[in-house]
Design a protein around this motif. Structure first.
Motif: not given
Length: 317
Positions: A211-214, A242-253, A306-311
């Motif tokens: 998953l990513a944020v587009l 680092e690619i931003l991670d969407p929250p758990s449970g998020a779906q495409p769209g 939405c979060k980055a892993q370490t940055m």
């Protein structure tokens, strides 16, 4: 005696004279043929001229019909716009000029005679001008009441179409070592092609099925021959990405929203208005690695941020 007669006959026969007669006859025949050829040429030219004249007549008739049709269309459009049609005077109308000056009516009453044609035409033009001004005034009022276009509204993050997407697959760009070409599901009927310059920052294995944020409303752009239809949002510094991670449970769209910045995104950002360039400097991760715009978190309604892993405290682009 016989011999003398033979000699007389031979002396009377002159072959040169005969040849000259034949040559003269030949010249007459040649001259006759030349005249015939000239006549044939003139006849052919006359026939071609008649044919060309007929063709031009047909074309002229067609052009006349086209002009009449265009006149009708112009008159109809002018009528719709409120322009009054003024009848032209006929050819047999005569104008009589008189040197007699009519004294003004001392009583101030209007003359009881017929209104002159010039005055009637002036009144008609004045009435038409009033109607046109009224119509223009109405159009201006409607324009004032119309809602502002997307290009004129305030510039903030609500104009960005940020969505959760799933990178289905990624591979190296065939013509650029620093680029990936990804197929990304952003909740539409078919995946979008996205080109990202992440080869030197993210291993290819980590680009698969994630998953990513587009950002989905940038104008599509070709990158080394491949058209990119969106952009992967990343926390970024000169040394790390680092690619931003969407929250758990998020779906495409799923739409990424920002508290305090309501509104619908542009259908497509106008590159000339530099909307993205004005918003991007205010996109940052906070000290908890949460992606934000002016302190408002990148949030998927009901699912989280939405979060980055370490940055932390890094720019986003």
């Amino acid at each position: 005696m016989f011999l003398a007669r033979s000699l007389i006959r031979m002396s009377g026969y002159n072959p040169l004279l005969r040849l000259e007669q034949r040559a003269a006859e030949a010249d007459q025949i040649i001259e006759f043929l030349k005249q015939q050829v000239h006549l044939l040429k003139e006849k052919a030219a006359a026939q071609a001229s008649v044919k060309e004249e007929k063709k031009l007549m047909v074309e002229n008739a067609k052009l006349k019909n086209d002009i009449e049709e265009l006149k009708k269309q112009l008159l109809e459009k002018e009528k719709r716009r409120g322009v009054l049609e003024i009848a032209m005077p006929s050819g047999d109308t005569s104008v009589v000029c008189s040197s007699t000056v009519t004294p003004p009516n001392s009583s101030g009453a209007a003359p009881s005679g017929p209104v002159p044609a010039a005055a009637a035409a002036a009144a008609s033009r004045k009435d038409g001008s009033k109607k046109t001004q009224e119509k223009k005034g109405g159009e201006k009022a409607e324009k004032k009441q119309a809602p502002p276009s997307q290009d004129n509204v305030k510039v903030d993050v609500s104009r960005l179409d940020l969505r959760v997407g799933r990178i289905i697959s990624a591979e190296k760009h065939p013509d650029a070592d620093s680029l990936y070409v990804e197929q990304v599901d952003v909740g539409e009927a078919s995946p979008r092609t996205v080109v990202s310059g992440l080869v030197s920052h993210i291993p290819l294995a980590q680009m698969q099925n994630r998953l990513a944020v587009l950002l989905c409303n940038l104008k599509p752009a070709k990158m080394r021959g491949v058209t990119s239809q969106a952009m992967v949002m990343c926390a970024s510094s000169p040394d790390k990405v680092e690619i931003l991670d969407p929250p758990s449970g998020a779906q495409p769209g799923d739409r990424v929203m920002f508290q305090g910045f309501p509104g619908e995104p542009d259908k497509e950002l106008n590159p000339k208005k530099k909307v993205w360039e004005q918003i991007q400097p205010d996109l940052r991760t906070d000290n908890q690695c949460v992606a934000t715009y002016k302190g408002a978190a990148f949030e998927v309604a009901g699912k989280g941020v939405c979060k980055a892993q370490t940055m932390s405290n890094s720019g986003i682009k």
